[in-house]
Scaffold this active site. Structure first.
Site, PDB file in Angstrom:
ATOM      1  CB  VAL A  61      38.761  37.772  46.539  1.00 30.95           C
ATOM      2  CG1 VAL A  61      39.034  36.932  47.822  1.00 30.95           C
ATOM      3  CG2 VAL A  61      39.045  39.043  46.832  1.00 30.95           C
ATOM      4  CB  CYS A  62      35.344  34.178  44.343  1.00 26.75           C
ATOM      5  SG  CYS A  62      34.338  35.203  45.087  1.00 26.75           S
ATOM      6  CB  SER A  63      39.254  33.745  40.607  1.00 28.61           C
ATOM      7  OG  SER A  63      37.957  34.213  39.898  1.00 28.61           O
ATOM      8  CG  ASP A  64      44.051  34.334  44.303  1.00 28.22           C
ATOM      9  OD1 ASP A  64      44.520  33.248  43.819  1.00 28.22           O
ATOM     10  OD2 ASP A  64      44.784  35.239  44.943  1.00 28.22           O
TER      11      ASP A  64
END
Lengths: 199, 195
Positions: B86-89
């Site tokens: 989620v963080c990478s997105d």
């Protein structure tokens, strides 16, 4: 000096490996080339008819009374469906290439036969509109905020492309990641229009 | 018997290979399990003067929040951990709304409890960001703790704090760690800033 020797007793194992490896590779290739576990028929979920008159016209829905449609309602032969996200850096980098493909389709007079549309899993309507405006996307984009479509398509990564034969919903080809030079991809789509085997 | 053994080899191999093919769509990202949505207690609220802090930036400098006082509105974007899905997105999406922030005289400061080298590599993999990314690695999570967004496992919440040019907190939101905050939530908060 050590030498690797193979005795007669190793031969059945070797034979087994020789039989198994191609089978395993074939199964893996099949899995790789499919959108997750989804069937190879594009799902019949309804999409909203866009608000933009230009997009309504693009999809050929100028006279349509219903507020939703399914892929089979589009009067064309092929649909290229892009699964993307506003948040995906590869989708951002790929946007110009997909736009170029769309323009090539129009320039070569194939817009009546091939339609492009995008579905954005986990994105809101606002997020999709930001992506559409930022990259001047000429084809319709649809939010999939609750991942409803995403689950049906097989929870694929983004960007992901599905080439669908509209008449029966058959997914002819899937492609993950950037698809390379748009002209080459268009040539592939043209072959499909001519009835070539997608493989 | 041999057929049975071959079948077992086939099933095991495919079973091992399939997760690899499925995961490889997001290169190098750790697939974390579902987590408790929120696991901390906020220590700040709207109307408070924001706690000040200084953190190392992956750009090579130290950044102090109060250096923006009188110049920029600041949106702190805390994320739990580098190299997670989620963080990478989340932050790459902010790359295409830089103009919204410019229009509101605002900057983002991305903050994570990861070390500078980890954050640097992660940013490179994401293709770069227009805003500074700060490491709250040592003393571990000290800034996240000041704001009350440090979780019991040592990661930060997925939280947003909007601070105006006077250093006053104008918006606080702690999102369910398993999902991304909607972009419109942040844009609306920017638009609600006092002129």
């Amino acid at each position: 000096m050590s030498t690797l020797k193979m005795g007669r007793s190793d031969l059945p194992s070797l034979k087994r490996v020789l039989i198994c490896v191609p089978v395993i590779l074939a199964v893996c290739l099949l899995i790789w080339n499919r959108p997750g576990f989804a069937a190879n028929i594009f799902p019949d979920l309804e999409l909203p008819v866009p608000d933009s008159p230009g997009q309504v016209e693009y999809l050929g829905f100028s006279d349509r009374m219903e507020k939703t449609f399914i892929l089979k309602d589009i009067n064309a032969q092929l649909a290229l469906v892009q699964i993307f996200s506003m948040y995906c850096p590869v989708c951002q980098r790929e946007a110009e290439t997909v736009n170029r493909l769309c323009h090539l389709i129009a320039e070569q007079g194939l817009e009546g036969q091939i339609k492009v549309l995008g579905i954005a899993p986990g994105n809101s309507e606002f997020e999709v509109s930001v992506f559409q405006d930022n990259y001047q996307i000429p084809f319709p984009l649809f939010p999939d905020p609750d991942f409803e479509w995403h689950k049906l398509i097989g929870e694929v990564g983004t960007p992901y492309f599905l080439t669908v034969r509209i008449s029966d919903g058959q997914i002819l080809k899937t492609h993950k990641g950037p698809f390379g030079p748009p002209q080459e991809f268009l040539e592939f789509l043209k072959k499909l229009l001519d009835g070539a085997d997608p493989a | 018997m041999r057929i049975l053994i071959s079948a077992k080899i086939l099933v095991l191999t495919v079973g091992l290979l399939f997760p690899l093919t499925a995961a490889s769509f997001i290169d190098g990202v750790y697939r974390s399990p579902e987590q408790k949505p929120v696991d901390s207690q906020l220590k700040v609220q709207v109307g408070d003067v924001s706690p000040d802090f200084t953190l190392p930036c992956i750009c090579g400098e130290d950044i102090t929040l109060s250096q923006y006082r009188g110049r920029k509105n600041v949106m702190l974007s805390f994320v739990p951990a580098a190299w997670t899905p989620v963080c990478s997105d989340q932050w790459p999406g902010y790359n295409i709304v830089e103009d919204y922030f410019a229009r509101h005289d605002a900057i983002i400061l991305g903050i994570s409890v990861d070390s500078v080298p980890t954050l640097y590599s992660w940013m490179q993999a994401m293709g770069g960001l227009w805003f500074p990314v700060l490491s709250d690695f040592w003393p571990h999570g000290e800034v996240a703790e000041k704001f009350g967004v440090l979780r019991t496992d040592g990661t930060a919440e997925r939280a947003v704090v909007l601070i105006d040019k006077q250093g006053v907190i104008r918006f606080v939101h702690v999102e369910d760690i398993n999902v991304r905050p909607r972009l419109e939530l942040l844009i609306n908060a920017l638009e609600d800033l006092p002129g």
